[in-house]
Motif scaffolding. Sequence first.
Motif, short mmCIF file in Angstrom:
data_model
loop_
_atom_site.label_atom_id
_atom_site.label_comp_id
_atom_site.label_asym_id
_atom_site.label_seq_id
_atom_site.Cartn_x
_atom_site.Cartn_y
_atom_site.Cartn_z
N ARG A 86 32.39 35.89 60.23
CA ARG A 86 31.82 35.08 61.33
C ARG A 86 30.33 34.84 61.10
NH1 ARG A 86 29.59 37.22 65.81
NH2 ARG A 86 30.75 39.18 65.77
N LEU A 105 28.62 31.07 60.52
CA LEU A 105 27.52 30.54 61.33
C LEU A 105 26.33 30.17 60.44
CD1 LEU A 105 29.26 31.65 63.69
CD2 LEU A 105 27.13 32.35 64.79
N ARG A 156 27.02 26.85 58.70
CA ARG A 156 26.85 25.73 59.64
C ARG A 156 25.36 25.45 59.85
NH1 ARG A 156 26.47 21.45 61.84
NH2 ARG A 156 26.73 21.09 64.08
N LEU A 170 30.27 30.74 67.26
CA LEU A 170 29.98 29.38 66.83
C LEU A 170 29.53 28.50 68.01
CD1 LEU A 170 29.88 27.44 64.45
CD2 LEU A 170 32.27 26.85 64.89
N GLU A 200 26.26 26.13 68.26
CA GLU A 200 26.32 24.68 68.54
C GLU A 200 25.41 24.34 69.72
OE1 GLU A 200 27.50 22.63 66.55
OE2 GLU A 200 28.92 23.78 65.34
#
Lengths: 365, 365
Positions: free
Chosen positions: A272, A276, A279, A349, A353
């Motif tokens: 995870r 992240l 991204r 996530l 965002e």
Amino acid sequence: MARFVFPTPLMSPSFSPGSGDIAPEVLAAQARPALPCPGGELDALLQSLAERMQPLLGTARPVYFLGSSASGLMEAAVRNLVEGTLLVSVGGPAGERWARVAAGCGRTVERLEVDWGETLSAEKLAAALQAQPYPAVALTHHETATGTLNPVAEWAEAVRQASPDTLILVDAASSLGGLPVEMDAWGADFVLGVSQHALNVPPGLGIFSVSARALERAAQVAGRGWYFDLLTLERQRLRDQTQDCPPLGLLYALDVQLDRMQAEGLTLRWARHAALGQRLREWAESRGMPLLAPAAAQSPLVSCLQNRLGLDVAALNRYLQPRGLRVGQGVGMLRDRTIRVAHGGELQLHDLEALLNAFDSFLTQ
Amino acid sequence: MARFVFPTPLMSPSFSPGSGDIAPEVLAAQARPALPCPGGELDALLQSLAERMQPLLGTARPVYFLGSSASGLMEAAVRNLVEGTLLVSVGGPAGERWARVAAGCGRTVERLEVDWGETLSAEKLAAALQAQPYPAVALTHHETATGTLNPVAEWAEAVRQASPDTLILVDAASSLGGLPVEMDAWGADFVLGVSQHALNVPPGLGIFSVSARALERAAQVAGRGWYFDLLTLERQRLRDQTQDCPPLGLLYALDVQLDRMQAEGLTLRWARHAALGQRLREWAESRGMPLLAPAAAQSPLVSCLQNRLGLDVAALNRYLQPRGLRVGQGVGMLRDRTIRVAHGGELQLHDLEALLNAFDSFLTQ
């Protein structure tokens, strides 16, 4: 002076490295009534926590807990294991801290430096040790100020090849719990971590392990003191008898946090963090703010963005704060040149965002 | 290893010295969300706590907080303030600890010993300092293992008369918060305490103050290290900038406990401890268990009863435990010869009466 008034609501520490979010049940665990200290229950708790921390440190060696910061545990390593000169790899503030602590303990320091964010090559490390057989070398696993994950496995291999008797000391303060630490696979002799970074437990608990040969080396070193004396700590452990009273609340909090981490699954938790990071990197590059660290050494826990747009990070945080968001200012000489975004710990996530949306709004306002 | 299972219900620590009852709201305060660390709010909290602790330490000097046990703060005193030989007054385990820590730091130790429970005379202390001008002398304010309150004011006066340049180091670990500590009136140079004894806060927080002349002395001493370096701590304080992350939960707990202590009134709180001690002493003497300490040095916080009836303290505690009560075993060489009863902290007279009733039932069963 007036009584301190706690800020209400407390500022959200999300995405600001070094003060990770802590789960409410982990915070609450600190409030358990104190076990008698010293006492059999305390020793059983310490023993249980030590065994549960072994996979996170990547070791079959005993694990020790001490009320201390990372710098304090560096002092433990230096006082017990370094007579003469310590070779230190410096590529950021954590490496600088190794050097400063060793100098404070009266040891000579030899620095192997790279620009902040870069990583030392294993060849240069080997060459330094071939030129002089230092008793110990101090390495940094993860530099949270620069977002650099150093190649400790490679470094340690180079040290062992070049100078087998050199003890390998590793600061894993900001990585422990957030990504694999591999003490035994590295062949490291002292690995240190703390509660408040990637373990997401409140600050104040130092956690470390030490190799058998390092304990033997410590027995030859005079003036090790008491609080940080490895042989005293080992004697207490073998007797199941802590003489000092440890920070119990933090042991309770760690106990609950290890439950949470096991429930999620360590591998999934680490994946995870990495997702992240991926991204964030893509977003940052597309906005003209590439990372400071080279691609091969980019941290899965915190990214240090080059502030090529000349953003005012204080103004950015003033914009983010009402939205419950916050990023990190650059550190030291990187203060205005970088922006730091943490993406480990409890963050999901959808949290990231939300940050990226708000960041984009700030950029286009 | 299996996960540690907390005992339910937790054993009541009442009347067992060294693990004082902690008020539920003090325990709960630890669970406050973490302030950013480092940061302005943290510095404001430290500053507020320091000023609130000054009356308890009896000083106008700055007060420092550090994640540490009492032994760790002894190490701070020794590393910073003692070059050469430390003169140590030893009349119990706390004095022994001073000696062991100093030896561990590579210092020579000269011991002035009395039987455990007794107090050294000021004349003997003065004579030792007239014979040799030691750079520092280490004293113990309160020996919790023997229930002895030492005459630190008298001792310090004797030191200053006999050898004005000798630094005066005082361990107030088990007295701070429970009875007056008078650093400035004593003319002491280093006074240390901890959270978990008479302050009735969970364990893990070290609290100390240091005189201006001691800080000047420290500047001449090499190898002070980092974690316990007084000049680093003072530099951070002056800059309002803690570089290390302290045990925040314990700072929060201390903040709430200071509110509670102020609400009761420090003088009234101390008078309550003394009154409970008086009641216990009279009871103990009438039952043929006079105190170990001489009358002039009996502690208002903990009484060490001579076990002249040959009681089995483990059996006594097995009898008391279902009633939510517990007393302390003797320590070290006094293990079977004494019984320890704490009467400070949160305990009220009706708690003590409940203990004495149960104790009497045990004696007559």
